[in-house]
Design an enzyme around this catalytic site. Structure first.
Site, PDB file in Angstrom:
ATOM      1  N   ILE A  63       0.837  -1.202   0.000  1.00 25.80           N
ATOM      2  CA  ILE A  63       0.000   0.000   0.000  1.00 25.80           C
ATOM      3  C   ILE A  63       0.871   1.251   0.000  1.00 25.80           C
ATOM      4  O   ILE A  63       0.590   2.222  -0.705  1.00 25.80           O
ATOM      5  CB  ILE A  63      -0.954   0.015   1.222  1.00 25.80           C
ATOM      6  CG1 ILE A  63      -1.884  -1.195   1.202  1.00 25.80           C
ATOM      7  CG2 ILE A  63      -1.758   1.308   1.273  1.00 25.80           C
ATOM      8  CD1 ILE A  63      -2.867  -1.232   0.067  1.00 25.80           C
ATOM      9  N   CYS A  64       1.931   1.247   0.765  1.00 25.48           N
ATOM     10  CA  CYS A  64       2.831   2.406   0.824  1.00 25.48           C
ATOM     11  C   CYS A  64       3.497   2.641  -0.532  1.00 25.48           C
ATOM     12  O   CYS A  64       3.623   3.780  -0.979  1.00 25.48           O
ATOM     13  CB  CYS A  64       3.885   2.219   1.907  1.00 25.48           C
ATOM     14  SG  CYS A  64       3.185   2.089   3.566  1.00 25.48           S
TER      15      CYS A  64
END
Length: 172
Positions: A63-64
């Site tokens: 996600i990052c």
């Protein structure tokens, strides 16, 4: 250090944020983080610019990585009046390596690992993990916070459309 409770969860479990919660309309506190070259980077370095601060736990999570890639892509259209600054507690060397490997050129990545100065002043430090929560802060040319998002579930992406709308309004 103040605690901010019941604002963010991780995999459905509540976590405690440490520091001072910031809100739109207040003056943006200056902070110091480190570039991949171990140079100090301060918010005040970008006085007179709109600063988009994208905050995330670590580039080593999916996600990052998506968040960094999306903001990097969008930043190409921001213009010279806008500085994209991405902050995590990853080591500066890891951020530099990641950006070089992935061709991240429009975002200035910085590490809050050393002092947690940004995380503490903006209320993003996850007490239980010593990481930063996911979020977005947008500071206008006058140093006033215009937008803040503490993403409620760390495993979710920020609301890009709302952030981009604020940036577009500020660049008119």
């Amino acid at each position: 250090m103040a605690e901010i409770k019941n604002k963010v969860t991780f995999k459905g479990n509540p976590i405690t944020l440490m520091g001072n919660e910031v809100k739109a309309g207040q003056a943006a506190p200056d902070f110091t983080v480190l570039s991949p070259e171990l140079k100090e980077v301060k918010l005040s370095d970008y006085k007179g610019k709109i600063v988009v601060i994208a905050v995330f736990p670590s580039v080593d999570t999916g996600i990052c990585a998506l968040q960094l890639a999306r903001f990097n892509q969008e930043a190409a259209s921001f213009g010279d009046d806008v500085q994209l600054l991405t902050i995590s507690v990853d080591l500066p060397f890891a951020l530099g390596r990641y950006c070089a490997d992935k061709g991240i050129a429009n975002a200035l990545t910085a590490s809050d690992h050393k002092d947690l100065d940004f995380g503490t002043k903006y209320g993003f430090v996850i007490k239980e993990l010593r990481l930063l929560a996911r979020g977005v802060v947008i500071v206008d040319k006058n140093g006033i916070i215009q937008y803040v998002e503490y993403v409620p579930e760390i495993g979710e992406q920020p609301d890009y459309e709302r952030a981009l709308k604020v940036i577009k309004e500020l660049t008119k």
